[in-house]
Write a protein that holds these residues in place. Structure first.
Motif, PDB file in Angstrom:
ATOM      1  N   ALA A   8      19.682 -12.933  -2.690  1.00  7.20           N
ATOM      2  CA  ALA A   8      20.449 -11.687  -2.722  1.00  7.20           C
ATOM      3  C   ALA A   8      19.553 -10.458  -2.830  1.00  7.20           C
ATOM      4  O   ALA A   8      20.062  -9.351  -2.989  1.00  7.20           O
ATOM      5  CB  ALA A   8      21.436 -11.728  -3.895  1.00  7.20           C
ATOM      6  N   VAL A   9      18.224 -10.632  -2.745  1.00  9.11           N
ATOM      7  CA  VAL A   9      17.336  -9.460  -2.821  1.00  9.11           C
ATOM      8  C   VAL A   9      16.822  -9.090  -1.426  1.00  9.11           C
ATOM      9  O   VAL A   9      16.939  -7.946  -0.995  1.00  9.11           O
ATOM     10  CB  VAL A   9      16.165  -9.711  -3.799  1.00  9.11           C
ATOM     11  CG1 VAL A   9      15.175  -8.547  -3.773  1.00  9.11           C
ATOM     12  CG2 VAL A   9      16.692  -9.929  -5.213  1.00  9.11           C
ATOM     13  N   TRP A  10      16.267 -10.079  -0.714  1.00 16.57           N
ATOM     14  CA  TRP A  10      15.754  -9.825   0.636  1.00 16.57           C
ATOM     15  C   TRP A  10      16.755 -10.325   1.676  1.00 16.57           C
ATOM     16  O   TRP A  10      17.458 -11.309   1.437  1.00 16.57           O
ATOM     17  CB  TRP A  10      14.404 -10.528   0.830  1.00 16.57           C
ATOM     18  CG  TRP A  10      13.318  -9.939  -0.018  1.00 16.57           C
ATOM     19  CD1 TRP A  10      12.802 -10.455  -1.169  1.00 16.57           C
ATOM     20  CD2 TRP A  10      12.634  -8.701   0.205  1.00 16.57           C
ATOM     21  NE1 TRP A  10      11.837  -9.622  -1.668  1.00 16.57           N
ATOM     22  CE2 TRP A  10      11.710  -8.527  -0.845  1.00 16.57           C
ATOM     23  CE3 TRP A  10      12.701  -7.710   1.187  1.00 16.57           C
ATOM     24  CZ2 TRP A  10      10.870  -7.424  -0.947  1.00 16.57           C
ATOM     25  CZ3 TRP A  10      11.856  -6.619   1.091  1.00 16.57           C
ATOM     26  CH2 TRP A  10      10.962  -6.477   0.036  1.00 16.57           C
ATOM     27  N   SER A  52       0.824  -1.211   0.000  1.00 14.91           N
ATOM     28  CA  SER A  52       0.000   0.000   0.000  1.00 14.91           C
ATOM     29  C   SER A  52       0.860   1.263   0.000  1.00 14.91           C
ATOM     30  O   SER A  52       0.342   2.369  -0.055  1.00 14.91           O
ATOM     31  CB  SER A  52      -0.995  -0.013   1.152  1.00 14.91           C
ATOM     32  OG  SER A  52      -0.411  -0.559   2.287  1.00 14.91           O
ATOM     33  N   TYR A  53       2.198   1.072   0.035  1.00 13.23           N
ATOM     34  CA  TYR A  53       3.061   2.268  -0.075  1.00 13.23           C
ATOM     35  C   TYR A  53       2.903   2.980  -1.414  1.00 13.23           C
ATOM     36  O   TYR A  53       3.301   4.123  -1.559  1.00 13.23           O
ATOM     37  CB  TYR A  53       4.534   1.945   0.200  1.00 13.23           C
ATOM     38  CG  TYR A  53       5.094   0.731  -0.498  1.00 13.23           C
ATOM     39  CD1 TYR A  53       5.014   0.569  -1.873  1.00 13.23           C
ATOM     40  CD2 TYR A  53       5.738  -0.269   0.250  1.00 13.23           C
ATOM     41  CE1 TYR A  53       5.529  -0.544  -2.499  1.00 13.23           C
ATOM     42  CE2 TYR A  53       6.263  -1.387  -0.364  1.00 13.23           C
ATOM     43  CZ  TYR A  53       6.154  -1.516  -1.741  1.00 13.23           C
ATOM     44  OH  TYR A  53       6.675  -2.622  -2.353  1.00 13.23           O
ATOM     45  N   TYR A  54       2.281   2.329  -2.422  1.00  6.78           N
ATOM     46  CA  TYR A  54       2.056   3.037  -3.689  1.00  6.78           C
ATOM     47  C   TYR A  54       1.078   4.193  -3.530  1.00  6.78           C
ATOM     48  O   TYR A  54       1.009   5.073  -4.373  1.00  6.78           O
ATOM     49  CB  TYR A  54       1.533   2.075  -4.765  1.00  6.78           C
ATOM     50  CG  TYR A  54       2.581   1.104  -5.241  1.00  6.78           C
ATOM     51  CD1 TYR A  54       3.892   1.524  -5.446  1.00  6.78           C
ATOM     52  CD2 TYR A  54       2.275  -0.229  -5.485  1.00  6.78           C
ATOM     53  CE1 TYR A  54       4.868   0.631  -5.870  1.00  6.78           C
ATOM     54  CE2 TYR A  54       3.245  -1.124  -5.912  1.00  6.78           C
ATOM     55  CZ  TYR A  54       4.535  -0.689  -6.097  1.00  6.78           C
ATOM     56  OH  TYR A  54       5.492  -1.563  -6.516  1.00  6.78           O
ATOM     57  N   THR A  64      13.478 -13.413  -6.984  1.00  2.00           N
ATOM     58  CA  THR A  64      13.387 -13.792  -5.568  1.00  2.00           C
ATOM     59  C   THR A  64      12.038 -14.433  -5.258  1.00  2.00           C
ATOM     60  O   THR A  64      11.937 -15.319  -4.409  1.00  2.00           O
ATOM     61  CB  THR A  64      13.612 -12.566  -4.654  1.00  2.00           C
ATOM     62  OG1 THR A  64      13.285 -12.928  -3.312  1.00  2.00           O
ATOM     63  CG2 THR A  64      12.762 -11.365  -5.044  1.00  2.00           C
ATOM     64  N   ASP A  65      10.993 -14.017  -5.975  1.00  2.00           N
ATOM     65  CA  ASP A  65       9.663 -14.554  -5.675  1.00  2.00           C
ATOM     66  C   ASP A  65       9.538 -16.024  -6.073  1.00  2.00           C
ATOM     67  O   ASP A  65       8.582 -16.692  -5.667  1.00  2.00           O
ATOM     68  CB  ASP A  65       8.578 -13.710  -6.365  1.00  2.00           C
ATOM     69  CG  ASP A  65       8.522 -12.303  -5.793  1.00  2.00           C
ATOM     70  OD1 ASP A  65       9.060 -12.090  -4.692  1.00  2.00           O
ATOM     71  OD2 ASP A  65       7.960 -11.414  -6.453  1.00  2.00           O
ATOM     72  N   LEU A  66      10.467 -16.523  -6.872  1.00  2.00           N
ATOM     73  CA  LEU A  66      10.443 -17.954  -7.210  1.00  2.00           C
ATOM     74  C   LEU A  66      11.508 -18.736  -6.444  1.00  2.00           C
ATOM     75  O   LEU A  66      11.654 -19.946  -6.642  1.00  2.00           O
ATOM     76  CB  LEU A  66      10.609 -18.144  -8.725  1.00  2.00           C
ATOM     77  CG  LEU A  66       9.404 -17.668  -9.555  1.00  2.00           C
ATOM     78  CD1 LEU A  66       9.695 -17.744 -11.042  1.00  2.00           C
ATOM     79  CD2 LEU A  66       8.160 -18.504  -9.227  1.00  2.00           C
TER      80      LEU A  66
END
Ligand code: EPU
Length: 428
Positions: A327-329, A95-97, A305-307
């Motif tokens: 390496a992203v989160w 919701s930060y958008y 990263t989502d996969l």
């Protein structure tokens, strides 16, 4: 409470059609706040995150109508509030958008932050850095409220220190109606960045370079209404591709953009699966034995990263030792403890999971720890002999449209039941 009963061990076979992209649509829906007139958005997935963001817009005063099961009409003409409270945003981390969209609309946004996610803190320093450079005064209030205001948003040259999907979209949203030109250097390049930019351009914005190393946004007077169709979800597509490979199945994944899948396609081939690309579909065939591999997640076009949780699950039955580095989160391995209930042998040290391949997974009871970790539990249950039970389904409901129905069509023995007994039922 509900749970999934999955009787696994059967290869997935058949065809699956991919829905609109979650991470694009939850940027596009807030972006309609910038538009004068009606926006008709097509190919909207029926997932809980979409329901939440549509509810937030309705609470802000927008007219939001479902025209059919995948088309939404949004008219934000009557929105007159720039305040999104904690109660409104708490169900959705993205919701930060609302910050960028409300700033672009009103030069003012008071937005509560929903807090950290299940795999680490969720900083917005790069979003705020971009806004500040555009002349926004940022006040951080108690309870994670941001009070953002400017006399007039002005274009700026912004260099992101970290490649961030959210910050890139947020600054685009703030910049389309700003005074002058905004240049974003080191932006994220994910397909959903390009899709949000395409949506805004189709409504009259002037954004060039989305998907490349530099995005240039020339502020325009106003945006007009129109019709736009959301791109297919490459994370959903990758989920079914990896599930097909992991169950030694044969699945045609339809309605996708094969170029978006390159990192996944090449990894499936590397471990021994077969992938055939068509214009807007990909066929995946598994292998009797998968070879071990190394996976490192990276911003697009790297391995998503989502996969990562699904790649780890696939490698749990490879014939050797694999390594998966996130390496992203900062931390996205919470699901591993649950996955090991299925008999996988995975240890996590810092940002890397070491996976000792096992012959076969066995049925287990496990819970979803987050959206993609949840998809990994479903995948493990499909790979395992016997009936598994998967709990905490609200996570997968946030992001996978008609998950059980699509899996059932691929031959999975899966059903959702109320969870009021501890007995394991057969999921035939
Ligand atoms: N980061 C910062 N400062 C910031 C922004 C990000 O340090 O101001 C860091 C984050 O902590 C993270 C990295 O940068 O380590 C990347 O974060 P990014 O901003 O790109 O992530 P996001 O926009 O919050 C979106 C997706 C996530 C996906 C990431 C990375 C949406 C709604 N969410 O999150 O999707 O993992 O990009 O691709 O678009 C999911 O769908 O399951 C999901 C979590």
């Amino acid at each position: 409470m509900e749970k999934l009963l999955i009787n696994g061990g059967t290869p997935l076979k058949g065809e699956v059609t991919i829905s609109g992209a979650k991470n694009a649509v939850i940027g596009i829906i807030p972006a309609t706040l910038l538009v004068e007139g009606k926006c008709i958005i097509e190919n909207v997935p029926a997932i809980d995150d979409v329901t939440v963001i549509m509810d937030i817009l309705t609470q802000l005063g927008a007219s939001v109508k479902l025209i059919n099961k995948s088309t939404v009409e949004i008219d934000c003409t009557n929105v007159n509030s720039c305040r999104a409270t904690y109660d409104m945003v708490k169900k959705m981390r993205a919701s930060y958008y609302l910050m960028g969209a409300l700033l672009g609309r009103f030069n003012k946004a008071i937005v509560s932050m929903p807090g950290g996610c299940n795999f680490g803190s969720r900083p917005v320093d790069q979003h705020l850095k971009g806004f500040r450079q555009m002349g926004v005064e940022v006040k951080e209030c108690v309870n994670d409220y941001y009070d953002l205001s400017a006399d007039q948003l002005v274009g700026a040259q912004i260099y992101f220190d970290i490649v961030s999907v959210g910050a890139t979209i947020n600054v685009m949203l703030a910049a389309v109606l700003a005074d002058g030109i905004t240049i974003i250097e080191n932006p994220a390049k994910e397909p959903h960045i390009v899709d949000v930019a395409n949506f805004l351009n189709s409504m009259g914005a002037n954004i060039k370079g989305a998907g490349t190393d530099i995005i240039k946004i020339k502020g325009v007077e106003k945006l007009h209404g129109g019709t736009y169709s959301v791109i297919p979800d490459y994370v959903e597509a990758g989920t079914y591709m990896l599930m097909a490979a992991a169950t030694n199945g044969e699945v045609m994944v339809n309605n996708i953009i094969p170029k978006h899948m390159e990192s996944v396609t090449s990894k499936i081939r590397e471990v021994g699966g077969t992938v055939v690309e068509y214009d807007d579909a990909i066929f995946v065939k598994g292998a009797k034995k998968l070879t071990p591999a190394r996976v490192k997640t990276l911003p697009y076009p790297g391995f998503p990263t989502d996969l990562q949780p699904l790649a780890t699950t696939l490698l749990s039955i490879s014939s050797g030792t694999s390594f998966v580095t996130e390496a992203v989160w900062d931390s996205r391995f919470q699901y591993v403890a649950e996955l090991n209930r299925f008999g996988s042998k995975i240890t996590v040290n810092g940002d890397t999971a070491t996976i000792e391949g096992v012959e076969k997974l066995h049925a287990a009871k496990a819970k979803c720890t987050d959206l993609r970790g949840g998809a990994a539990m479903v995948m493990a249950a499909l790979m395992a002999d016997g009936t598994s039970e998967i709990y905490n389904l609200s996570h997968v409901d946030r992001g996978y449209e008609r998950f059980e129905e699509k899996l059932k069509n691929l031959g999975a023995k899966i059903k959702r039941v109320q969870d009021f007994s501890n007995e394991i039922e057969e999921a035939n």
